[in-house]
Design a protein around this motif. Sequence first.
Motif, PDB file in Angstrom:
ATOM      1  N   PRO A 196      12.046  43.582 -18.524  1.00 39.42           N
ATOM      2  CA  PRO A 196      10.866  44.110 -17.820  1.00 39.42           C
ATOM      3  C   PRO A 196      10.314  45.388 -18.445  1.00 39.42           C
ATOM      4  O   PRO A 196      11.065  46.296 -18.802  1.00 39.42           O
ATOM      5  CB  PRO A 196      11.393  44.384 -16.404  1.00 39.42           C
ATOM      6  CG  PRO A 196      12.875  44.528 -16.569  1.00 39.42           C
ATOM      7  CD  PRO A 196      13.266  43.616 -17.679  1.00 39.42           C
ATOM      8  N   GLY A 197       8.993  45.412 -18.591  1.00 36.19           N
ATOM      9  CA  GLY A 197       8.317  46.614 -19.063  1.00 36.19           C
ATOM     10  C   GLY A 197       8.342  46.831 -20.556  1.00 36.19           C
ATOM     11  O   GLY A 197       7.821  47.846 -21.046  1.00 36.19           O
ATOM     12  N   ALA A 198       8.932  45.907 -21.312  1.00 36.16           N
ATOM     13  CA  ALA A 198       9.013  46.081 -22.763  1.00 36.16           C
ATOM     14  C   ALA A 198       7.667  45.779 -23.415  1.00 36.16           C
ATOM     15  O   ALA A 198       6.841  45.038 -22.871  1.00 36.16           O
ATOM     16  CB  ALA A 198      10.086  45.167 -23.341  1.00 36.16           C
ATOM     17  N   ASP A 199       7.448  46.359 -24.587  1.00 33.43           N
ATOM     18  CA  ASP A 199       6.314  45.984 -25.425  1.00 33.43           C
ATOM     19  C   ASP A 199       6.741  44.873 -26.367  1.00 33.43           C
ATOM     20  O   ASP A 199       7.866  44.890 -26.900  1.00 33.43           O
ATOM     21  CB  ASP A 199       5.823  47.177 -26.248  1.00 33.43           C
ATOM     22  CG  ASP A 199       4.696  47.929 -25.567  1.00 33.43           C
ATOM     23  OD1 ASP A 199       4.122  47.402 -24.594  1.00 33.43           O
ATOM     24  OD2 ASP A 199       4.379  49.049 -26.017  1.00 33.43           O
ATOM     25  N   ILE A 200       5.860  43.908 -26.578  1.00 35.21           N
ATOM     26  CA  ILE A 200       6.123  42.796 -27.494  1.00 35.21           C
ATOM     27  C   ILE A 200       5.021  42.783 -28.540  1.00 35.21           C
ATOM     28  O   ILE A 200       3.836  42.695 -28.205  1.00 35.21           O
ATOM     29  CB  ILE A 200       6.151  41.444 -26.754  1.00 35.21           C
ATOM     30  CG1 ILE A 200       7.219  41.460 -25.651  1.00 35.21           C
ATOM     31  CG2 ILE A 200       6.415  40.306 -27.733  1.00 35.21           C
ATOM     32  CD1 ILE A 200       7.198  40.214 -24.773  1.00 35.21           C
TER      33      ILE A 200
END
Length: 241
Positions: A196-200
């Motif tokens: 959750p909340g990660a940048d991809i």
Amino acid sequence: MFLKRITLLREDVPSFTAFPFTIPAIKNLEDITVNKSVTFFVGENGSGKSTLLEAIADKCEFNTAGGSRNNLYETHASESALGEYIRLSWMPKTTNGFFLRAESFYHFATHIDEVDTTGFQAYGGRSLHEQSHGESFLSLFLNRFNGKAIYLLDEPEAALSPQRQLTFLRIIHDLASTGNAQFIIATHSPILLGYPGADIFSFDQDRMERVEYETTDHYLITKSFLQNRERMLEDLFKEDS
């Protein structure tokens, strides 16, 4: 958060017709801003995600065969071809961390066998070679990963079952939530990408673009397969008419 920006020094590149600048996502790189404590690189094999991760490790002065600044050993073709052409911007800079290369982890484990004098305290109390592949990865994550550091991981799911990938997500959460750890992970795993909340960042459209989890091929193909397994396999195995 430590690493804030990755910039390609385009004026220093001798030729964009030689590897790794023939990779479209690398060739078209200007800079990318890192806003999250957990960042993922995704893309097909050969799209440049591992090449960039290795270059970041090189600029951090980590062993590009895998390890930290203190792990001095060599493997074939472990030198980064991109490292000298990127600039990393930090706030603040950290010299602590680790670069995991799944493909060369065996060589790292052999190196640790040769130099460890502590009874493998940083690896669960046993040689990494005496543990299963998945156990050795989790021993590394649980015992070696701590303190203020940046962790660069290239396909960590390679040795992890789905259940252990969930365990690894908890390890990431416990470290990143302290504000003392930053992760940049190249992966094909739809489980890890769900953090959750990660940048991809996707490398698949000839340039690096920030994308949402639900738009990645990893999510879409896995979801479609689980929901339509028989139909997808029927179409896959269908003889050409």
